[in-house]
Design a protein around this motif. Structure first.
Motif, mmCIF file in Angstrom:
data_model
loop_
_atom_site.group_PDB
_atom_site.id
_atom_site.type_symbol
_atom_site.label_atom_id
_atom_site.label_comp_id
_atom_site.label_asym_id
_atom_site.label_seq_id
_atom_site.Cartn_x
_atom_site.Cartn_y
_atom_site.Cartn_z
ATOM 1 N N LYS A 1 0.830 -1.199 0.000
ATOM 2 C CA LYS A 1 0.000 0.000 0.000
ATOM 3 C C LYS A 1 0.866 1.251 0.000
ATOM 4 C CE LYS A 1 -3.827 2.259 2.431
ATOM 5 N NZ LYS A 1 -4.870 2.130 3.470
ATOM 6 N N PHE B 1 -2.478 -5.333 -13.053
ATOM 7 C CA PHE B 1 -1.612 -6.380 -12.517
ATOM 8 C C PHE B 1 -1.771 -7.681 -13.295
ATOM 9 C CE2 PHE B 1 -5.492 -6.538 -9.921
ATOM 10 C CZ PHE B 1 -5.801 -7.896 -9.885
ATOM 11 N N SER C 1 -6.976 -2.071 -14.956
ATOM 12 C CA SER C 1 -7.885 -1.163 -14.253
ATOM 13 C C SER C 1 -8.695 -0.335 -15.245
ATOM 14 C CB SER C 1 -7.091 -0.234 -13.342
ATOM 15 O OG SER C 1 -7.922 0.767 -12.797
ATOM 16 N N LEU D 1 -5.358 -0.538 -5.137
ATOM 17 C CA LEU D 1 -5.312 -1.595 -6.144
ATOM 18 C C LEU D 1 -6.356 -1.395 -7.240
ATOM 19 C CD1 LEU D 1 -4.848 -4.696 -3.809
ATOM 20 C CD2 LEU D 1 -3.206 -3.920 -5.528
ATOM 21 N N LEU E 1 2.167 1.910 -3.486
ATOM 22 C CA LEU E 1 1.135 2.398 -4.405
ATOM 23 C C LEU E 1 0.697 3.823 -4.081
ATOM 24 C CD1 LEU E 1 -1.081 -0.801 -4.815
ATOM 25 C CD2 LEU E 1 0.818 0.001 -6.232
ATOM 26 N N PRO F 1 -8.480 -5.359 -2.386
ATOM 27 C CA PRO F 1 -8.809 -3.928 -2.457
ATOM 28 C C PRO F 1 -9.538 -3.422 -1.217
ATOM 29 C CG PRO F 1 -10.286 -5.202 -3.856
ATOM 30 C CD PRO F 1 -9.212 -6.155 -3.377
ATOM 31 N N LEU G 1 -3.541 -9.060 -2.810
ATOM 32 C CA LEU G 1 -4.463 -8.440 -3.772
ATOM 33 C C LEU G 1 -5.858 -8.340 -3.176
ATOM 34 C CD1 LEU G 1 -3.263 -10.167 -7.056
ATOM 35 C CD2 LEU G 1 -2.734 -7.860 -6.242
#
Length: 259
Positions: free
Chosen positions: A149, A185, A254, A180, A152, A174, A172
């Motif tokens: 985290k 990914f 995404s 995420l 990111l 969210p 993984l």
């Protein structure tokens, strides 16, 4: 001949697998010597490998031939063309992907290579130096939801590339790492280590990502000139990646980052 008992059959199978793995390893050494450790085809063609491995023989044969995880080649080319600013490779092992991406992407792309195995990170660092990209890669021991985290939160235009032996279920999420939802990914799903990892990840990201499932495929043993001179069985052996079951990868893009 009398039928083998289950115990005898299992012992015979173990002996056979040890034999074929030994053959693949020895042929890998032959290819390494012949081509000075350079990958011969695929998206990372020309990249130099080392004989050092943090596990087994590091799939040296399929890597030098250029067929390692061939199912992902189209996606790897897409990643290279996309020119992400940051690649986070969780489960980097000896650096096949960390170094491969660093070598084939612009100087503006940075790579974080992460593994829980310090020996793997040491080898990865050596492979990076051998390919002249050590200045583009940083190395990190281990990864937790909190540390991911943090990465990111400080970065944008990120691709996560994960092969972390089942830890993908924890990382993984969210619900724990909302960031995420905006990240692309690629993840190898280790369903044999935990039931329904693939379907769980699909459910978590179906509202925020375009998801493609890639399934492990067979190789054509007669498609590679590099294997001329081997018989059919030996060709199959050197291409084999010895996976415990048919593997799947999820490619998740995404929706917010591709609008």
């Amino acid at each position: 001949m009398d039928d083998l008992s289950p115990e005898e059959a299992k012992a015979l199978e173990k002996k056979f697998l040890l034999s074929v793995r030994h053959f693949r390893t020895q042929f890998g050494y032959h290819l390494f010597s012949k081509f000075s450790g350079a990958i011969q085809s695929g998206p990372f063609s020309g990249m130099k490998l080392l004989l050092d491995s943090s596990w087994s023989d590091g799939d040296l044969c399929p890597k030098i031939i250029g067929t390692f995880e061939q199912e992902l080649h189209e996606e790897i080319y897409r990643v290279i063309d996309k020119k992400y600013k940051l690649i986070v490779n969780i489960g980097c092992a000896e650096g096949y992907y960390s170094v491969g991406f660093a070598k084939n992407m612009p100087d503006t792309t940075r790579v974080i290579a992460i593994d829980i195995d310090k020996k793997a990170l040491s080898i990865c660092s050596k492979v990076a130096k051998a390919n002249g990209v050590d200045s583009k890669i940083s190395f990190k021991t281990g990864c937790s939801p909190e540390s991911l985290k943090d990465i990111l939160l400080k970065s944008d235009d990120v691709l996560l590339f994960l092969d972390c032996e089942g830890a993908e279920r924890e990382l993984l999420d969210p619900g724990v790492i909302p960031e995420l939802r905006r990240v692309d990914f690629v993840v190898e799903c280790h369903d044999f280590l935990g039931d329904k990892i693939t379907s769980q990840l699909q459910a978590r990201f179906k509202a925020t990502h375009e998801i493609t499932i890639i399934t492990e495929q067979t190789r054509d043993p007669y498609a590679y000139d590099i294997l001329k001179g081997l018989n059919g069985l030996d060709k199959q052996i050197v291409l084999c990646e010895f996976r415990p079951e048919t593997m799947q990868w999820l490619v998740c893009r995404s929706q917010s980052s591709h609008r």
